[in-house]
Write a protein that holds these residues in place. Sequence first.
Motif, PDB file in Angstrom:
ATOM      1  N   ALA A 171     -14.796   2.930   3.904  1.00  0.00           N
ATOM      2  CA  ALA A 171     -13.721   3.915   3.726  1.00  0.00           C
ATOM      3  C   ALA A 171     -13.265   3.957   2.275  1.00  0.00           C
ATOM      4  N   LEU A 172     -13.187   2.787   1.668  1.00  0.00           N
ATOM      5  CA  LEU A 172     -12.757   2.746   0.271  1.00  0.00           C
ATOM      6  C   LEU A 172     -13.778   3.420  -0.633  1.00  0.00           C
ATOM      7  N   LYS A 206     -14.909  10.901  -2.562  1.00  0.00           N
ATOM      8  CA  LYS A 206     -14.123  12.126  -2.369  1.00  0.00           C
ATOM      9  C   LYS A 206     -13.407  12.497  -3.666  1.00  0.00           C
ATOM     10  N   MET A 245      -2.396   9.814   8.961  1.00  0.00           N
ATOM     11  CA  MET A 245      -2.269   8.424   8.504  1.00  0.00           C
ATOM     12  C   MET A 245      -2.176   8.396   6.997  1.00  0.00           C
ATOM     13  N   GLN A 246      -1.588   7.343   6.503  1.00  0.00           N
ATOM     14  CA  GLN A 246      -1.656   7.165   5.061  1.00  0.00           C
ATOM     15  C   GLN A 246      -3.133   7.017   4.714  1.00  0.00           C
ATOM     16  N   THR A 247      -3.545   7.680   3.700  1.00  0.00           N
ATOM     17  CA  THR A 247      -4.972   7.630   3.398  1.00  0.00           C
ATOM     18  C   THR A 247      -5.327   6.330   2.681  1.00  0.00           C
ATOM     19  N   THR A 248      -6.333   6.415   1.909  1.00  0.00           N
ATOM     20  CA  THR A 248      -6.875   5.181   1.357  1.00  0.00           C
ATOM     21  C   THR A 248      -5.872   4.411   0.522  1.00  0.00           C
ATOM     22  N   PRO A 249      -5.941   3.100   0.589  1.00  0.00           N
ATOM     23  CA  PRO A 249      -5.079   2.308  -0.280  1.00  0.00           C
ATOM     24  C   PRO A 249      -5.506   2.465  -1.731  1.00  0.00           C
ATOM     25  N   ARG A 251       0.837  -1.208   0.000  1.00  0.00           N
ATOM     26  CA  ARG A 251       0.000   0.000   0.000  1.00  0.00           C
ATOM     27  C   ARG A 251       0.867   1.251   0.000  1.00  0.00           C
ATOM     28  N   LEU A 253     -15.900   5.691   0.297  1.00  0.00           N
ATOM     29  CA  LEU A 253     -15.853   7.124   0.597  1.00  0.00           C
ATOM     30  C   LEU A 253     -14.704   7.799  -0.146  1.00  0.00           C
ATOM     31  N   ALA A 254     -13.593   7.094  -0.159  1.00  0.00           N
ATOM     32  CA  ALA A 254     -12.431   7.648  -0.862  1.00  0.00           C
ATOM     33  C   ALA A 254     -12.762   7.860  -2.331  1.00  0.00           C
ATOM     34  N   ASP A 297     -13.824  -0.595   6.783  1.00  0.00           N
ATOM     35  CA  ASP A 297     -12.775  -0.503   5.759  1.00  0.00           C
ATOM     36  C   ASP A 297     -13.404  -0.438   4.362  1.00  0.00           C
ATOM     37  N   GLN A 340      -8.495  -8.201   6.944  1.00  0.00           N
ATOM     38  CA  GLN A 340      -7.416  -7.604   6.173  1.00  0.00           C
ATOM     39  C   GLN A 340      -7.474  -7.975   4.695  1.00  0.00           C
TER      40      GLN A 340
END
Lengths: 288, 601
Positions: free
Chosen positions: A144-145, A151, A282-286, A48, A147-148, A141, A94
Amino acid sequence: MNPATIIYLSAFVAVVNGCTGVQLPPLNKLSSLDAQLTSKQAELASTRQAGSDAAPIQQQLAQIAIDAEKEAPGGKIPKDVVAFYRVAAVAAWQAGPAGENLVLRVTDAGKTACDALPQKDKDAPRDCSLIRLALPMAVQDGIALRLADLKKKRDDARSAHERHCQDLQGAEATACRATRGKLPAADLPAEKTMFEDLETQFGKASDVRDGLRDLDVRAEFTPQTDAQRLIIYCNAVVAWRLTADTETGDTTFNELTPRKSAMAQRLQASGVAADCTPVMSMQTTPPM
Amino acid sequence: MDPELILFAIRSLIRLGREGAAAIDQYERDKAALFPNGISAGFDRVDFITEAFIPDHRELLQREPLVALWRDNAPAPDVPGAEQTLFAAAVQLKASITKATAGSPERALSIGGAVMIKQWASGKGPLSPLGRIAITIADIGLEFVGTNPSVLGVGGSGEKLIGGLAANLSGLIPDDAEQFGPKTQFAERAIGIFLRAGLTTVSEQSGLLLRKEDLQQLVKNSLKPVIDALPANLAEQSRWHDVTDALLGPAASTALAAIAANPRAFFGHDFDSSTAIGALTQALLGEASKTGLTNQFSQGGFIALYKAALGVVAERPELFLGRADKPAEQIASDLLSKVTATLKGASPPFDSDLGIDLAVTVLDTLKSYGPAFIDKNNPWENVVGLMVLQVVNGLKNGLGAGGGGIKSLLSRRQLTDLAGIFLKQAAQTPDMFAGGNTELQQIVQGVTQALSHDTQLLLTPEGWLAVASAVASEALANPQRLFNSTVPGGGIGVALISDLLSVAHAAGGRTQGSVLFGPTLQEAIVTAVRAVAGNIDAALTNRAALKDLATTLTNLVRTNSGQLGSKEWLFLYRVLIGRVLHGGAVGALENAEINQLLKGQ
């Protein structure tokens, strides 16, 4: 040497070499799967970070989850069963999209195994807590993906709007620049659902967090759980914020605001500042 | 051995093994596991601003200086620097909130990478693997009470043994205990083996009187070095486990029996000889680990060597301890490694336990008579193997290639006894090995050479052993006289014996009425060797006359079988051999002369 001594020594050697098998214990299945999980997790993180495609590694993580799930019923004692489900649950979490079909199944089985322990979660506090956290975290998770993605779509809309403004002249251009590009109203229901889902996952993770008070987990387990709650909260803020960046989203934005505050208060009630600064760093989305 | 004891040992092993496996499983379950972080959707500065101000501090956005910067729930896009300014204000706001809540339990989190977390809070959770092992050991002790109540009674040797182990348990715990690593697993196994062997020994030998403090010292000095010596390499660890399983129990039993037999030899004087026990035990396992348990020597062979070396420790601790040039560990290691290395290179069958038996003989003699036979400039631990080698080479050379004759004449045990005779006598002879002296090899070679001529088995194996003993004694008392491998034939000793065998052979044995066989022949050889040992020149000059004397007497006794027998043959030989040595051939013997001699006139 008398016969009894011979019998004794023969039995001694036979037992030592055969039955007990405690010489150099081979890496047992649990240990092996755990080691694979840790290794693949490290690989996932570095992939990532490098911006590479994580899908192959997540496939392998899903396989670890399948293997651990398969081993679980064969555990020598109930705690072993729980331990295998913990590996399966974390691996499925994961595995991301590759683990979507697994995570619910293995966490359900894991929770059942925890409930079957004589003192329930108290007999395997870390493993049971991780099993209970794995599903909400896997769900968050996934959101979040998405949402990314939204965005990015919003940023594209803004860029398009700015380009459009540049094509205009005079008052029209000024008026145009005073506004910003937004997501279409069609995205609003999804944004709202994502917020609500995150709100639900936040609630579940917070319930696990509250339960930690009765468990003998290590000191670092609680802040790590709180970190996950903060991540969920901050992602909910992103979803909430996106409604403000969506056409006709003001009402939804205002409607969700007190719910966002309620989540912040629950964080604060457990002694955690509702401050997303660490999440921002934090590192943002993968990469998708 | 009590059958109950056998069952007890098996049950204990199974339980220790099961408990050990359970402890490992517990370790695997509870060791640190991954707790990863969730994914962030990409929380950005606008998210931060919005979260900071809305809803609780919305009013700040509605008044100066921020009012112009915030529009439609977002930073005003047409106001340059609006987002940066609002972000700075939001950071400031958060900081002020943090300051305001400084007294509350609320805290800011930091989020790093995934963390590894163990199952249990520190000090909580089930008993540590080591604790469980300790309890299992106690459990085994309790079960032992059932079968051997007296041993574990108050003040019993078993109780003292467990006490000695318990007192040292913390010291025996390796440095990888926290991880329940290989050393800890090995320690658990070694402690179990030691306990079982110890309890069995004290049970079998009820008369053993052992002091608790001695046992504590023994555990500390013998078990810990073995545990600490576990190699780092996995393959070596595996070998170390194998030899420990096979040898540590018997070694512990041997050590306990030795201590019980002579506690003062090991404790309570200037030297702490139990240190040497530890050094020896470690050396034993190390050597067995290198050599293998079946490749060259048997487990019994290794233990016999260990026991003999232990005997040296008991009687002569100064040989192991208090030496300025070498620590006990090195001496023990050198002793065993040099002995086994030498034996590995020896001719068959001495490259096996047979060779070990010879080394044991040397050590036993060393124990009894001290190291006077060894060159002061050569460390004794280096010489033991070389002594054995001299005997082995002497046997090999004396018998010629293959040595088939002696193997058919002497059993394995007798062969060892033969070699042992030479070694025992040589080890009692001061300066026998000074300056690399190889006289022992020459003597062995000479006697063996002569022995190999006995193709008709005129002497029994026991007879030959008696001959060897007497001849060795004379040869050692008269250096460089009887046997000399540098001269053709091997020296006058070989010639004399061969001549007597030749006469006996020609006489045809008992079926032909000859008396020169068996005990008579044996005595004749001894008499001849003793007579010439101090007068080699005369023997060389009169060799033929000496042979003629034997022939004459043999014929005389045969033809006068009604008046003369073996006793008379020997009497006349003893009387006349001196005459031959001084005056040459006796010629034909008249009846009158014979009668006079027999009457002592």
